[in-house]
Write an enzyme that holds these catalytic residues in place. Sequence first.
Site, mmCIF file in Angstrom:
data_model
loop_
_atom_site.group_PDB
_atom_site.id
_atom_site.type_symbol
_atom_site.label_atom_id
_atom_site.label_comp_id
_atom_site.label_asym_id
_atom_site.label_seq_id
_atom_site.Cartn_x
_atom_site.Cartn_y
_atom_site.Cartn_z
ATOM 1 N N VAL A 1 0.858 -1.188 0.000
ATOM 2 C CA VAL A 1 0.000 0.000 0.000
ATOM 3 C C VAL A 1 0.890 1.232 0.000
ATOM 4 O O VAL A 1 1.804 1.360 0.818
ATOM 5 C CB VAL A 1 -0.945 0.008 1.229
ATOM 6 C CG1 VAL A 1 -1.802 1.281 1.232
ATOM 7 C CG2 VAL A 1 -1.853 -1.213 1.225
ATOM 8 N N ALA B 1 4.530 4.044 2.969
ATOM 9 C CA ALA B 1 4.080 2.818 2.290
ATOM 10 C C ALA B 1 4.281 1.661 3.262
ATOM 11 O O ALA B 1 4.934 1.815 4.304
ATOM 12 C CB ALA B 1 4.878 2.564 1.022
ATOM 13 N N LYS B 2 3.728 0.547 2.951
ATOM 14 C CA LYS B 2 4.006 -0.685 3.699
ATOM 15 C C LYS B 2 3.625 -1.856 2.815
ATOM 16 O O LYS B 2 2.758 -1.717 1.956
ATOM 17 C CB LYS B 2 3.166 -0.720 4.986
ATOM 18 C CG LYS B 2 3.727 -1.620 6.051
ATOM 19 C CD LYS B 2 4.966 -0.990 6.636
ATOM 20 C CE LYS B 2 5.318 -1.487 8.007
ATOM 21 N NZ LYS B 2 6.130 -0.478 8.709
ATOM 22 N N GLY B 3 4.273 -2.976 3.036
ATOM 23 C CA GLY B 3 3.919 -4.165 2.273
ATOM 24 C C GLY B 3 4.051 -5.386 3.145
ATOM 25 O O GLY B 3 4.523 -5.303 4.281
#
Length: 429
Positions: A70, A115-117
Amino acid sequence: MTTTHTTKIPDIYRDPAFDMACEQFRLIANYLNIDDDDRDRLLLPKRAVLVSVPIHRDDGSTSVFTGYRVQHQLTMGPTKGGTRFSTSVTMGEIAALSIWMSWKCALAGLPYGGAKGGVNCNPRELSHRELENMSRRYMQEMIPFIGPRTDVMGPDMGTNEQVMAWFMDTYSTYVGHSVNEIVTGKPVYLGGSLGRRESTGRGVAFLIERALDYLKIKPAGCTAIVQGFGNVGSIAAANLAFKSGMKIVGLSDVSGAYYNAKGIDLALVEKHQNKKGDLEGFDAADRLDPEELLIQPCDILIPAAVDRVIHGGNAGKLRCRILAEAANGPTTPEADVILDQRWDEIFVIPDILCNAGGVIVSYFEWVQDLANFFWNETEVMDKLFRIMDAAFSAVIKRAKAEKIPHRRAALAIAVDRVLKAKQTRGLFP
Ligand code: GLU
């Protein structure tokens, strides 16, 4: 300004962590009198990607894992954030973490959005080869959506330097030459930064020292409890014990919680962890219910594991002087109401400030990779502490001036910055 405006949340984000990020945002948007028209685009992620990650298993079978990334906002530069390998990973959790990354980067003044994943998996159940297959395939699936000027990955729970090296290698193979700057948290000999591995934990310890100094408490002899003895918690604990002369009286990991009022010998902990992989069977301290660990008396409580561990049910029972939030989102808005009333008993170092050391040194790593010019460890640490010190002072100053809790002050500074950038640029980013 309180408003009747409510943001329509896409169902894909439904998750307790995302609800918490929304509630924190609602409160700060009301406090800052943010216009209804600006609220949705400040809160809702710009992009959310979901991919299937198929891998061959060692036994010849095939498994498909679900991966996410995201990108919250691209207004101030590329997005930046870690990759989490954990069974807790959902689209909503990753989205919440991406929002917190935005506020964290803005508070530290980094030219990034959040962001992060992550991949929903238990990395402990994967062999080395399976973990490599999964890491490489996840990165391959993400290639169309990321880039050194678009979205730069980094480490988070369940990932490490090896995983970052596989990410870098997979991306580089696709492009045809080494692209070190696509990911941070790499080994130093592959374009990583000196001090990156230790940066989050060292930053936490630095701010605890800073807070003690502010409160005029001498660090030597203070007691600390560390919930979550992973990369961040263990390094914070080592710095507090060996550099500041504090006593670590409690700690926990996936195997359970351990407490010893006389102090826990960190050298023994390390020896045990190296031998067994976790703290299971550690006998130099008493075993305790993990929930109980958080409410033992101590000077410094460091939640360094997952989100929402300090909630309406235990915030009134905390017996610490400083709450240093090394994890992302460890304290719920319900707990905040209680902690706000206890402001003169408990000094909160909010997560977006407390654990910012990791992403700050990730930023340094990206800058060094882009310039192909590397700094020594003293330079890295010096620059890190300067940024953290300035952010700490800014939070304290705003909290004092407006008579507001530290979390609200930190979020106000961060959200204000992103809002200004969005208003000045226009609707595109
Ligand atoms: N995972 C870390 C965080 O939550 C750092 C991410 C990064 O270095 O990109 O702040």
